[in-house]
Scaffold this motif. Structure first.
Motif, PDB file in Angstrom:
ATOM      1  N   LEU A 238      32.558  49.985  15.511  1.00  0.00           N
ATOM      2  CA  LEU A 238      32.831  51.405  15.739  1.00  0.00           C
ATOM      3  C   LEU A 238      33.508  51.578  17.089  1.00  0.00           C
ATOM      4  N   SER A 239      34.068  52.752  17.314  1.00  0.00           N
ATOM      5  CA  SER A 239      34.657  53.041  18.616  1.00  0.00           C
ATOM      6  C   SER A 239      33.639  52.794  19.719  1.00  0.00           C
ATOM      7  N   LYS A 240      34.008  51.918  20.634  1.00  0.00           N
ATOM      8  CA  LYS A 240      33.188  51.587  21.814  1.00  0.00           C
ATOM      9  C   LYS A 240      31.901  50.845  21.494  1.00  0.00           C
ATOM     10  N   ASN A 241      31.776  50.281  20.280  1.00  0.00           N
ATOM     11  CA  ASN A 241      30.572  49.538  19.896  1.00  0.00           C
ATOM     12  C   ASN A 241      30.932  48.269  19.134  1.00  0.00           C
ATOM     13  N   ALA A 242      30.137  47.230  19.378  1.00  0.00           N
ATOM     14  CA  ALA A 242      30.280  45.978  18.643  1.00  0.00           C
ATOM     15  C   ALA A 242      28.905  45.523  18.187  1.00  0.00           C
ATOM     16  N   SER A 243      28.844  44.900  17.009  1.00  0.00           N
ATOM     17  CA  SER A 243      27.611  44.234  16.595  1.00  0.00           C
ATOM     18  C   SER A 243      27.441  43.036  17.509  1.00  0.00           C
ATOM     19  N   LYS A 244      26.300  42.948  18.120  1.00  0.00           N
ATOM     20  CA  LYS A 244      26.043  41.925  19.120  1.00  0.00           C
ATOM     21  C   LYS A 244      25.691  40.588  18.469  1.00  0.00           C
ATOM     22  N   VAL A 245      26.278  39.504  18.986  1.00  0.00           N
ATOM     23  CA  VAL A 245      25.862  38.177  18.569  1.00  0.00           C
ATOM     24  C   VAL A 245      24.462  37.964  19.126  1.00  0.00           C
ATOM     25  N   ASN A 246      23.508  37.801  18.225  1.00  0.00           N
ATOM     26  CA  ASN A 246      22.123  37.529  18.613  1.00  0.00           C
ATOM     27  C   ASN A 246      21.610  36.423  17.699  1.00  0.00           C
ATOM     28  N   GLN A 247      20.381  36.026  17.863  1.00  0.00           N
ATOM     29  CA  GLN A 247      19.854  34.910  17.070  1.00  0.00           C
ATOM     30  C   GLN A 247      19.895  35.212  15.579  1.00  0.00           C
ATOM     31  N   ARG A 248      19.665  36.453  15.202  1.00  0.00           N
ATOM     32  CA  ARG A 248      19.716  36.823  13.781  1.00  0.00           C
ATOM     33  C   ARG A 248      21.114  36.582  13.206  1.00  0.00           C
ATOM     34  N   MET A 249      22.161  37.000  13.944  1.00  0.00           N
ATOM     35  CA  MET A 249      23.532  36.809  13.477  1.00  0.00           C
ATOM     36  C   MET A 249      23.882  35.319  13.435  1.00  0.00           C
ATOM     37  N   ILE A 250      23.487  34.570  14.458  1.00  0.00           N
ATOM     38  CA  ILE A 250      23.771  33.140  14.484  1.00  0.00           C
ATOM     39  C   ILE A 250      23.098  32.447  13.305  1.00  0.00           C
ATOM     40  N   SER A 251      21.854  32.793  13.011  1.00  0.00           N
ATOM     41  CA  SER A 251      21.139  32.197  11.870  1.00  0.00           C
ATOM     42  C   SER A 251      21.845  32.522  10.558  1.00  0.00           C
ATOM     43  N   LEU A 252      22.316  33.751  10.410  1.00  0.00           N
ATOM     44  CA  LEU A 252      23.029  34.141   9.191  1.00  0.00           C
ATOM     45  C   LEU A 252      24.315  33.342   9.043  1.00  0.00           C
ATOM     46  N   ILE A 253      25.070  33.179  10.114  1.00  0.00           N
ATOM     47  CA  ILE A 253      26.314  32.407  10.056  1.00  0.00           C
ATOM     48  C   ILE A 253      26.014  30.950   9.745  1.00  0.00           C
ATOM     49  N   GLU A 254      24.972  30.397  10.358  1.00  0.00           N
ATOM     50  CA  GLU A 254      24.583  29.014  10.046  1.00  0.00           C
ATOM     51  C   GLU A 254      24.205  28.870   8.572  1.00  0.00           C
ATOM     52  N   GLN A 255      23.558  29.878   8.006  1.00  0.00           N
ATOM     53  CA  GLN A 255      23.208  29.866   6.581  1.00  0.00           C
ATOM     54  C   GLN A 255      24.476  29.866   5.728  1.00  0.00           C
ATOM     55  N   TRP A 256      25.441  30.714   6.075  1.00  0.00           N
ATOM     56  CA  TRP A 256      26.701  30.758   5.331  1.00  0.00           C
ATOM     57  C   TRP A 256      27.411  29.410   5.375  1.00  0.00           C
ATOM     58  N   ILE A 257      27.422  28.775   6.557  1.00  0.00           N
ATOM     59  CA  ILE A 257      28.076  27.471   6.689  1.00  0.00           C
ATOM     60  C   ILE A 257      27.379  26.443   5.808  1.00  0.00           C
ATOM     61  N   ALA A 258      26.048  26.441   5.826  1.00  0.00           N
ATOM     62  CA  ALA A 258      25.288  25.495   4.994  1.00  0.00           C
ATOM     63  C   ALA A 258      25.590  25.722   3.515  1.00  0.00           C
ATOM     64  N   GLU A 259      25.654  26.981   3.092  1.00  0.00           N
ATOM     65  CA  GLU A 259      25.972  27.291   1.695  1.00  0.00           C
ATOM     66  C   GLU A 259      27.390  26.842   1.345  1.00  0.00           C
ATOM     67  N   PHE A 260      28.324  27.059   2.269  1.00  0.00           N
ATOM     68  CA  PHE A 260      29.705  26.652   2.046  1.00  0.00           C
ATOM     69  C   PHE A 260      29.796  25.140   1.915  1.00  0.00           C
ATOM     70  N   GLU A 261      29.144  24.419   2.850  1.00  0.00           N
ATOM     71  CA  GLU A 261      29.192  22.961   2.807  1.00  0.00           C
ATOM     72  C   GLU A 261      28.523  22.425   1.552  1.00  0.00           C
ATOM     73  N   GLY A 262      27.428  23.066   1.110  1.00  0.00           N
ATOM     74  CA  GLY A 262      26.745  22.647  -0.120  1.00  0.00           C
ATOM     75  C   GLY A 262      27.606  22.885  -1.345  1.00  0.00           C
ATOM     76  N   ALA A 263      28.341  23.988  -1.355  1.00  0.00           N
ATOM     77  CA  ALA A 263      29.190  24.315  -2.509  1.00  0.00           C
ATOM     78  C   ALA A 263      30.427  23.421  -2.572  1.00  0.00           C
ATOM     79  N   SER A 264      30.859  22.914  -1.418  1.00  0.00           N
ATOM     80  CA  SER A 264      32.085  22.105  -1.404  1.00  0.00           C
ATOM     81  C   SER A 264      31.803  20.626  -1.638  1.00  0.00           C
ATOM     82  N   ASN A 265      30.542  20.245  -1.734  1.00  0.00           N
ATOM     83  CA  ASN A 265      30.199  18.819  -2.003  1.00  0.00           C
ATOM     84  C   ASN A 265      30.100  18.557  -3.494  1.00  0.00           C
TER      85      ASN A 265
END
Length: 124
Positions: free
Chosen positions: A97-124
């Motif tokens: 939003l104007s003047k706002n960003a979703s902050k990178v926090n542990q919850r976001m990092i964990s979600l991205i790590e989950q997506w990467i794991a799912e991607f790597e699992g699907a590509s094997n």
């Protein structure tokens, strides 16, 4: 998010995720790059077809939001908010939003790590 897998190039060529709370940075060094639609005070009317870089200051943050004083418009949504420190680039948030960003926090990092794991699992 662009996942490079086993990237063997220069780490300075990539962006890393970091929390603004743990990365000791100058609060005036926040950046955003995107394709804005609309008009900034010092930039003519934009159609969203050209990429622009804006630098500004962090004005505060909470557990999930970073507030800043940079100019942003529609078209910046999804753009990374980042800093450069010691030759490395760190994404601290994602514009929502104007003047706002979703902050990178542990919850976001964990979600991205989950997506990467799912991607790597699907590509094997």
């Amino acid at each position: 998010l662009i996942y490079l897998g086993d990237y063997n190039g220069n780490p300075a060529d990539t962006f890393q995720l970091a929390s603004i709370d743990t990365l000791n940075i100058d609060s005036n060094s926040l950046n955003i790059i995107g394709y804005p639609c609309g008009q900034y005070d010092d930039i003519p009317q934009k159609s969203g077809e050209e990429q622009y870089h804006v630098r500004g200051s962090c004005t505060g943050s909470s557990e999930s939001v970073i507030n800043y004083d940079m100019k942003s418009e529609g078209g910046n949504c999804g753009s990374p908010h980042f800093v450069e420190k010691d030759g490395n680039y760190y994404v601290l948030g994602v514009h929502v939003l104007s003047k706002n960003a979703s902050k990178v926090n542990q919850r976001m990092i964990s979600l991205i790590e989950q997506w990467i794991a799912e991607f790597e699992g699907a590509s094997n």
